[in-house]
Design an enzyme around this catalytic site. Structure first.
Site, PDB file in Angstrom:
ATOM      1  N   ASP A  12      -4.149   9.981  10.401  1.00  0.00           N
ATOM      2  CA  ASP A  12      -2.835   9.353  10.707  1.00  0.00           C
ATOM      3  C   ASP A  12      -2.202   9.850  12.087  1.00  0.00           C
ATOM      4  O   ASP A  12      -2.192  11.111  12.431  1.00  0.00           O
ATOM      5  CB  ASP A  12      -1.750   9.544   9.568  1.00  0.00           C
ATOM      6  CG  ASP A  12      -2.154   8.884   8.215  1.00  0.00           C
ATOM      7  OD1 ASP A  12      -2.184   7.459   8.526  1.00  0.00           O
ATOM      8  OD2 ASP A  12      -2.180   9.271   7.307  1.00  0.00           O
TER       9      ASP A  12
ATOM     10  N   GLU B 118       0.808  -1.147  -0.095  1.00  0.00           N
ATOM     11  CA  GLU B 118      -0.025   0.008  -0.023  1.00  0.00           C
ATOM     12  C   GLU B 118       1.036   0.992   0.006  1.00  0.00           C
ATOM     13  O   GLU B 118       1.491   1.618   1.079  1.00  0.00           O
ATOM     14  CB  GLU B 118      -0.963  -0.301   1.180  1.00  0.00           C
ATOM     15  CG  GLU B 118      -1.892   1.189   1.392  1.00  0.00           C
ATOM     16  CD  GLU B 118      -2.560   1.249   2.772  1.00  0.00           C
ATOM     17  OE1 GLU B 118      -3.039  -0.057   3.230  1.00  0.00           O
ATOM     18  OE2 GLU B 118      -2.894   2.315   3.280  1.00  0.00           O
TER      19      GLU B 118
END
Ligand SMILES: Cc1ncc(COP(=O)(O)O)c(C=O)c1O
Lengths: 412, 271
Positions: B64, B53
């Site tokens: 994140d 990914e």
């Protein structure tokens, strides 16, 4: 358009159900937040329709925040402007700015949703102080995210928030300023969404925030419209405000959007000048993009990375703008123009010296823009124009910045 | 929309037949450099990571945690561009491993949605994982991914209603991404209680494979998640191997060791 004391009795017909203002707005968020945003949107709709909520909000605004704020005819400033200038004195509200309206509305909504904790982002600390104030009043836990660069240059506001019982978290990621504080608040929200309301500070972010914040500050324009009619017997020729995220501007614009003869002007922070690249003028100097959950005008590079904004005014120093402004710009209903740091500071000084009012540097952008458009408007109308200016806040917080700018601080 | 013609769909079928889950390893493009990220991704594939990914670094990554934020900042400070990501995808896809791209939405809008889809397909990418794009706002991407034969992975969360799970899964192709916890990326010491519940809710509304991400960092955790999910998605723990190492050789050794451990985990699901 009719309005009660809160200015919120008439529901606005936009955005659409999914939060779009034309092609702007919407929701660009992690799926984890969608349930909370849906809950908030339905709480917002229900509250607007609830007589008890509206009465409670109106009472708080009157008894606690001190509204309606005055509409003051600034005669000596008017003489210099070549226009009849009426100042909407939001600087006289409790905590010193229009922002108290938004935080009181959202704090009421927080209680209504049964949540016990609020989080907020802040740049200069004004919204953080206002949120900490409402949290104290409503007995809510309060955490404020603030970029480390800002906690250092706004130490006094950090102390204020702590006095009011809030926890201030310095944000050390990215550019360590307002946009990063907003990122960190979103991250907190994703992790704690069950018990936490994100009390956003301006009319930006994912749906329903832009509409919700606007609805809580709409009273500014509702009051100003009635006050202007009473004072002058007519509507103003123009209404002006500074635009950071856009809450004070939407607040004063809204009551006038259906009055086509009233021109609406939003003044963005032009920093060193839009052509220098060092500015915070998202509409006049940015492009369409997605930032902080909404599609709007953004300062970004060729790859869509957010660029840092620059302004002498911490409250306008943000690389995006609320989506409703993007739309008002697109439809042509409102006109957006940049004002440089120097122009704003000249207007700041002029208001101090002619009226004995020290404005927030944010509000000084609205004053400077008004000085710039007044002669054009006079020429166009063939008479002296009447202009209502949103004096969104007082300048106490800016004394240090302004003192340095004018070189009037004694050396230690 | 559940027909699996993509390379990632084939990989899922094979793993299912082998009674194991796929291991998906995430790395920001251009971290620590463009060449360094290609080397890291190839090392991961060699050590048993099934799917790579590639995350497009973004200035404001709200989904994140600290590790990916730091890695993204380093990549951006190094001057990585969106077109470098495509070059990285192409280089890693040449190993034969499926390569999926994860991206916040603004860089794609800026590049041009259809243009990006065309270029990603040409580079050999399988599709996009979009953490801040929900199907309601994805009209242009739905059309572009159809036009260029790319997979679409939207996220589902423990807070998603049954209605939204069904709607979101119906718009996915390739696999569905289940976020194991309410929170941001980053390895955690405990595996999620919410994840198995969420995965079984997703299975009630779709036949698509389900990947689980957020918080996995060890072989044992990978085995646990492999017990109920079709893919185990690991990011921060792998990235930390590079952040913590004094030099590239040490970094790649640590990365290989962890990849092997995680791969062992997905090959021996705890049921
Ligand atoms: C006094 C004042 N005016 C204006 C602003 C700008 O915000 P907005 O554009 O949301 O009104 C701020 C923000 O801190 C402020 O403190």
């Amino acid at each position: 358009m009719s309005a009660d004391a809160t200015g919120i009795e008439v529901p606005a017909q936009f955005p659409d159900a999914a939060g779009h203002f034309g092609t702007f707005g919407g929701r660009f968020v992690p799926e984890a937040l969608v349930a909370a945003l849906d809950e908030l949107a339905s709480a917002h709709r229900a509250a607007m329709a609830d007589e008890t909520f509206r009465t409670e909000f109106a009472d708080l605004l009157r008894d606690y925040a001190g509204t309606p704020s005055l509409l003051y005819e600034a005669r000596r400033f008017s003489a210099r402007a070549g226009a009849r200038v009426l100042l909407k004195r939001e600087d006289l509200n409790h905590t010193g700015a229009h922002k108290v309206r938004n935080v009181l509305g959202q704090a009421l909504l927080t209680r209504r949703m049964g949540k016990r904790r609020v989080i907020a982002e802040t740049g200069a600390g004004q919204h953080g102080v206002a949120t900490a104030t409402a949290a104290a009043l409503f007995d809510l836990e309060c955490v404020v995210y603030m970029g480390q660069v800002d906690t250092e240059r706004q130490a006094l506001n950090v102390a204020r928030m702590r006095m009011l019982g809030a926890t201030v978290v310095p944000v050390t990621t990215g550019s360590r300023t307002l946009k990063d504080a907003m990122n960190e608040a979103m991250r907190d929200w994703v992790a704690n969404v069950d018990e936490t309301h994100y009390l956003i500070g301006t009319a930006a972010g994912p749906h329903p925030f832009p509409a919700l914040v606007r609805d809580f500050v709409r009273g500014i324009g509702a009051e100003a419209r009635a006050q202007c009619l009473e004072l002058t017997g007519a509507l103003p020729d123009a209404v002006t405000a500074c635009v950071g995220g856009g809450s004070n501007a939407l607040g004063i614009f809204h009551a006038f959007t259906d009055d086509p003869q009233v021109r609406l002007y939003g003044f963005e922070a032009g920093g060193d000048g839009v052509d220098t690249g060092r500015h915070a003028a998202s509409i006049t100097g940015g492009s369409t993009g997605v930032l902080h959950g909404t599609r709007t005008f953004v300062l970004q590079d060729a790859d869509g990375q957010t660029q840092e904004s620059h302004s002498i005014s911490a409250g306008l120093d943000y690389p995006g703008v609320g989506p409703e402004h993007a739309w008002l710009h697109d439809t042509g209903r409102a006109t957006y123009l940049p004002v440089t740091d120097d122009e704003a500071m000249a207007a700041f000084e002029l208001l101090c010296r002619t009226e004995g009012i020290i404005p927030a540097i944010e509000s000084a952008h609205a004053l400077a823009g008004t000085l710039a458009i007044a002669p054009k408007l006079a020429a166009e109308l063939g008479r002296q124009p009447t202009i209502v200016v949103n004096l969104s806040g007082r300048g106490d917080k800016d004394v240090h910045t302004a003192g340095e700018y004018f070189g009037i601080l004694d050396k230690e | 929309m559940s027909e699996r013609t993509s390379r990632i769909g084939v990989a899922f079928d094979k793993a299912r037949a082998d009674g194991r889950a796929l291991l998906v390893g995430c790395m920001p493009a251009g971290f620590p450099t463009v060449e360094g990220s290609i080397a890291a991704m190839k090392a991961m594939v060699a050590a048993g990571v099934d799917v790579i990914e590639v995350e497009i670094p973004y200035s404001d990554p709200v989904m994140d945690g600290p590790v990916i934020q730091r890695a993204s900042d380093i990549a951006l400070a190094g001057g990585v561009r969106t077109r470098d990501t495509l070059r990285i995808v192409e280089a890693v896809a040449a190993t034969g491993a499926p390569v999926v791209t994860m991206t916040y939405w603004n860089p794609i809008e800026r590049y041009g949605v259809d243009t990006f889809a065309r270029d990603l397909a040409a580079a050999g990418g399988t599709g996009l994982i979009t953490p801040d794009l929900i199907p309601e706002e994805a009209g242009e991407w739905l059309a572009a991914s159809d036009a260029h034969g790319l997979d679409r992975t939207f996220l589902v969360a423990p807070s998603s209603t049954d209605e939204r799970l069904a709607m979101t899964a119906a718009h996915c192709r390739g696999f569905v991404y289940a976020t194991a916890i309410m929170g941001v990326t980053g390895a955690r010491s405990q595996t999620s209680q919410a994840a198995p519940v969420l995965v079984s809710r997703v299975r009630e509304v779709t036949d698509l494979p389900v990947g689980v991400g957020l918080g996995v960092g060890t072989g044992a955790q990978a085995a646990t998640v492999a017990g109920y999910a079709d893919a185990v998605i690991v990011g921060s723990a792998l990235i930390r191997c590079l952040l913590d190492a004094p030099d590239e050789a040490t970094a790649l050794t640590a990365l290989r060791t962890l990849s092997t451990e995680l791969s062992e985990g997905v090959h021996h699901p705890t049921r």
